[in-house]
Design a protein around this motif. Structure first.
Motif, PDB file in Angstrom:
ATOM      1  N   ALA A  33       0.836  -1.199   0.000  1.00 43.93           N
ATOM      2  CA  ALA A  33       0.000   0.000   0.000  1.00 43.93           C
ATOM      3  C   ALA A  33       0.875   1.255   0.000  1.00 43.93           C
ATOM      4  O   ALA A  33       0.581   2.217  -0.711  1.00 43.93           O
ATOM      5  CB  ALA A  33      -0.947  -0.010   1.195  1.00 43.93           C
ATOM      6  N   ALA A  34       1.955   1.237   0.771  1.00 38.31           N
ATOM      7  CA  ALA A  34       2.861   2.391   0.809  1.00 38.31           C
ATOM      8  C   ALA A  34       3.488   2.619  -0.569  1.00 38.31           C
ATOM      9  O   ALA A  34       3.623   3.768  -1.005  1.00 38.31           O
ATOM     10  CB  ALA A  34       3.943   2.178   1.865  1.00 38.31           C
ATOM     11  N   ARG A  35       3.835   1.529  -1.257  1.00 40.36           N
ATOM     12  CA  ARG A  35       4.447   1.653  -2.583  1.00 40.36           C
ATOM     13  C   ARG A  35       3.453   2.114  -3.646  1.00 40.36           C
ATOM     14  O   ARG A  35       3.840   2.740  -4.614  1.00 40.36           O
ATOM     15  CB  ARG A  35       5.040   0.311  -3.028  1.00 40.36           C
ATOM     16  N   THR A  36       2.198   1.748  -3.475  1.00 37.03           N
ATOM     17  CA  THR A  36       1.204   2.021  -4.512  1.00 37.03           C
ATOM     18  C   THR A  36       0.284   3.189  -4.189  1.00 37.03           C
ATOM     19  O   THR A  36      -0.628   3.493  -4.962  1.00 37.03           O
ATOM     20  CB  THR A  36       0.344   0.767  -4.777  1.00 37.03           C
ATOM     21  N   ALA A  37       0.544   3.863  -3.080  1.00 32.17           N
ATOM     22  CA  ALA A  37      -0.286   5.010  -2.701  1.00 32.17           C
ATOM     23  C   ALA A  37      -0.194   6.094  -3.764  1.00 32.17           C
ATOM     24  O   ALA A  37       0.862   6.288  -4.366  1.00 32.17           O
ATOM     25  CB  ALA A  37       0.179   5.561  -1.358  1.00 32.17           C
ATOM     26  N   PRO A  38      -1.302   6.783  -3.997  1.00 27.78           N
ATOM     27  CA  PRO A  38      -1.234   7.915  -4.935  1.00 27.78           C
ATOM     28  C   PRO A  38      -0.137   8.878  -4.496  1.00 27.78           C
ATOM     29  O   PRO A  38      -0.072   9.274  -3.343  1.00 27.78           O
ATOM     30  CB  PRO A  38      -2.613   8.563  -4.810  1.00 27.78           C
ATOM     31  N   GLY A  39       0.775   9.187  -5.403  1.00 24.37           N
ATOM     32  CA  GLY A  39       1.871  10.090  -5.078  1.00 24.37           C
ATOM     33  C   GLY A  39       3.035   9.428  -4.378  1.00 24.37           C
ATOM     34  O   GLY A  39       3.950  10.106  -3.934  1.00 24.37           O
ATOM     35  N   ALA A  40       3.023   8.083  -4.267  1.00 27.29           N
ATOM     36  CA  ALA A  40       4.115   7.378  -3.594  1.00 27.29           C
ATOM     37  C   ALA A  40       5.418   7.573  -4.356  1.00 27.29           C
ATOM     38  O   ALA A  40       5.440   7.590  -5.586  1.00 27.29           O
ATOM     39  CB  ALA A  40       3.809   5.891  -3.469  1.00 27.29           C
ATOM     40  N   ALA A  41       6.503   7.731  -3.616  1.00 28.48           N
ATOM     41  CA  ALA A  41       7.815   7.941  -4.229  1.00 28.48           C
ATOM     42  C   ALA A  41       8.320   6.685  -4.925  1.00 28.48           C
ATOM     43  O   ALA A  41       9.058   6.752  -5.886  1.00 28.48           O
ATOM     44  CB  ALA A  41       8.817   8.387  -3.172  1.00 28.48           C
ATOM     45  N   VAL A  42       7.904   5.511  -4.439  1.00 28.23           N
ATOM     46  CA  VAL A  42       8.389   4.254  -4.980  1.00 28.23           C
ATOM     47  C   VAL A  42       7.192   3.439  -5.476  1.00 28.23           C
ATOM     48  O   VAL A  42       6.849   2.427  -4.900  1.00 28.23           O
ATOM     49  CB  VAL A  42       9.160   3.451  -3.910  1.00 28.23           C
ATOM     50  N   ALA A  43       6.555   3.897  -6.513  1.00 30.54           N
ATOM     51  CA  ALA A  43       5.395   3.193  -7.055  1.00 30.54           C
ATOM     52  C   ALA A  43       5.851   1.993  -7.858  1.00 30.54           C
ATOM     53  O   ALA A  43       6.917   2.003  -8.466  1.00 30.54           O
ATOM     54  CB  ALA A  43       4.570   4.133  -7.930  1.00 30.54           C
ATOM     55  N   GLU A  44       5.037   0.953  -7.851  1.00 28.23           N
ATOM     56  CA  GLU A  44       5.329  -0.221  -8.658  1.00 28.23           C
ATOM     57  C   GLU A  44       5.098   0.117 -10.121  1.00 28.23           C
ATOM     58  O   GLU A  44       4.216   0.914 -10.450  1.00 28.23           O
ATOM     59  CB  GLU A  44       4.408  -1.388  -8.271  1.00 28.23           C
ATOM     60  N   PRO A  45       5.872  -0.503 -11.026  1.00 27.54           N
ATOM     61  CA  PRO A  45       5.642  -0.224 -12.444  1.00 27.54           C
ATOM     62  C   PRO A  45       4.268  -0.732 -12.864  1.00 27.54           C
ATOM     63  O   PRO A  45       3.789  -1.746 -12.372  1.00 27.54           O
ATOM     64  CB  PRO A  45       6.760  -1.012 -13.137  1.00 27.54           C
ATOM     65  N   ALA A  46       3.652  -0.007 -13.757  1.00 24.05           N
ATOM     66  CA  ALA A  46       2.343  -0.405 -14.269  1.00 24.05           C
ATOM     67  C   ALA A  46       2.500  -1.643 -15.138  1.00 24.05           C
ATOM     68  O   ALA A  46       3.506  -1.799 -15.846  1.00 24.05           O
ATOM     69  CB  ALA A  46       1.727   0.730 -15.080  1.00 24.05           C
ATOM     70  N   ALA A  47       1.522  -2.509 -15.076  1.00 24.97           N
ATOM     71  CA  ALA A  47       1.547  -3.707 -15.915  1.00 24.97           C
ATOM     72  C   ALA A  47       1.325  -3.278 -17.359  1.00 24.97           C
ATOM     73  O   ALA A  47       0.527  -2.389 -17.647  1.00 24.97           O
ATOM     74  CB  ALA A  47       0.462  -4.674 -15.476  1.00 24.97           C
ATOM     75  N   SER A  48       2.048  -3.895 -18.274  1.00 22.74           N
ATOM     76  CA  SER A  48       1.839  -3.545 -19.681  1.00 22.74           C
ATOM     77  C   SER A  48       0.666  -4.361 -20.208  1.00 22.74           C
ATOM     78  O   SER A  48       0.464  -5.514 -19.836  1.00 22.74           O
ATOM     79  CB  SER A  48       3.097  -3.824 -20.498  1.00 22.74           C
ATOM     80  N   VAL A  49      -0.083  -3.735 -21.061  1.00 25.35           N
ATOM     81  CA  VAL A  49      -1.256  -4.367 -21.634  1.00 25.35           C
ATOM     82  C   VAL A  49      -1.171  -4.264 -23.133  1.00 25.35           C
ATOM     83  O   VAL A  49      -0.931  -3.173 -23.685  1.00 25.35           O
ATOM     84  CB  VAL A  49      -2.562  -3.677 -21.147  1.00 25.35           C
ATOM     85  N   GLU A  50      -1.272  -5.387 -23.804  1.00 22.30           N
ATOM     86  CA  GLU A  50      -1.280  -5.358 -25.261  1.00 22.30           C
ATOM     87  C   GLU A  50      -2.700  -5.241 -25.749  1.00 22.30           C
ATOM     88  O   GLU A  50      -3.594  -5.910 -25.258  1.00 22.30           O
ATOM     89  CB  GLU A  50      -0.652  -6.643 -25.822  1.00 22.30           C
ATOM     90  N   VAL A  51      -2.875  -4.372 -26.708  1.00 22.61           N
ATOM     91  CA  VAL A  51      -4.205  -4.160 -27.270  1.00 22.61           C
ATOM     92  C   VAL A  51      -4.190  -4.679 -28.692  1.00 22.61           C
ATOM     93  O   VAL A  51      -3.345  -4.288 -29.503  1.00 22.61           O
ATOM     94  CB  VAL A  51      -4.579  -2.658 -27.243  1.00 22.61           C
ATOM     95  N   ALA A  52      -5.114  -5.579 -29.001  1.00 20.20           N
ATOM     96  CA  ALA A  52      -5.216  -6.106 -30.369  1.00 20.20           C
ATOM     97  C   ALA A  52      -5.745  -5.020 -31.282  1.00 20.20           C
ATOM     98  O   ALA A  52      -6.657  -4.289 -30.933  1.00 20.20           O
ATOM     99  CB  ALA A  52      -6.150  -7.316 -30.382  1.00 20.20           C
ATOM    100  N   GLN A  53      -5.130  -4.908 -32.459  1.00 22.24           N
ATOM    101  CA  GLN A  53      -5.584  -3.876 -33.391  1.00 22.24           C
ATOM    102  C   GLN A  53      -6.311  -4.471 -34.555  1.00 22.24           C
ATOM    103  O   GLN A  53      -6.127  -5.494 -35.016  1.00 22.24           O
ATOM    104  CB  GLN A  53      -4.404  -3.062 -33.889  1.00 22.24           C
TER     105      GLN A  53
END
Length: 172
Positions: free
Chosen positions: A152-172
């Motif tokens: 929660a501390a890592r993912t809090a809005p404005g956290a200094a050490v946020a986890e990287p966002a998961a990449s999502v592939e979008v079919a075109q």
């Protein structure tokens, strides 16, 4: 018994209430307002199941607090952290880390976590364990709860050490 007229802002909604001066905040939340997410555990302030947040950062045991003394206060229960049915980052961290078993202690743990992170956005494990003292969990052994607070501390809005966002592939 004498009654008191009080106004509380609970989870963003204002309530004007007539309460007996000897009723606890827990009794008013659960019995008068039907907010059963705040749990009755021990009734003596030992277990933390009834913890609510007052004015944005102070965690209190609602079983020990007279409702009449809360006049004009902002109260947040565990349900108040969700936004239109979506889990907030603390609730999501508890879910992601499997820090919920029977769920009885969870509302108090979430509220205590919010209080801790409002005051200390990057707590150490020792600070987390100290902040959660007084909240008893009989199921988890606390390890997953501590992991959830760290997440929660890592993912809090404005956290200094946020986890990287998961990449999502979008079919075109």
């Amino acid at each position: 018994m004498k009654d008191a007229q009080i106004t509380l802002q609970i989870n963003g909604e204002e309530y004007r209430l007539n309460v007996a001066v000897n009723r606890t905040l827990l009794e008013v939340l659960r019995d008068q307002l039907g907010m059963t997410e705040t749990k009755y555990g021990c009734g003596t302030g030992e277990c933390g199941a009834c913890t609510v947040l007052v004015d944005g950062d102070k965690a209190i045991n609602s079983c020990l607090t007279l409702a009449a003394t809360m006049d004009g206060k902002r109260i947040t229960t565990a349900a108040g952290f969700a936004n239109f049915g979506e889990l907030n980052y603390i609730q999501q961290a508890f879910t992601d880390e499997a820090a919920i078993q029977c769920g009885y202690c969870t509302p108090g743990m979430i509220v205590k976590t919010a209080s801790l992170l409002a005051k200390n956005p990057d707590p150490t494990e020792q600070e987390i364990r100290h902040a959660l003292e007084g909240n008893i969990c009989r199921c988890t052994g606390y390890e997953k709860i501590v992991k959830a607070v760290k997440k929660a501390a890592r993912t809090a809005p404005g956290a200094a050490v946020a986890e990287p966002a998961a990449s999502v592939e979008v079919a075109q």
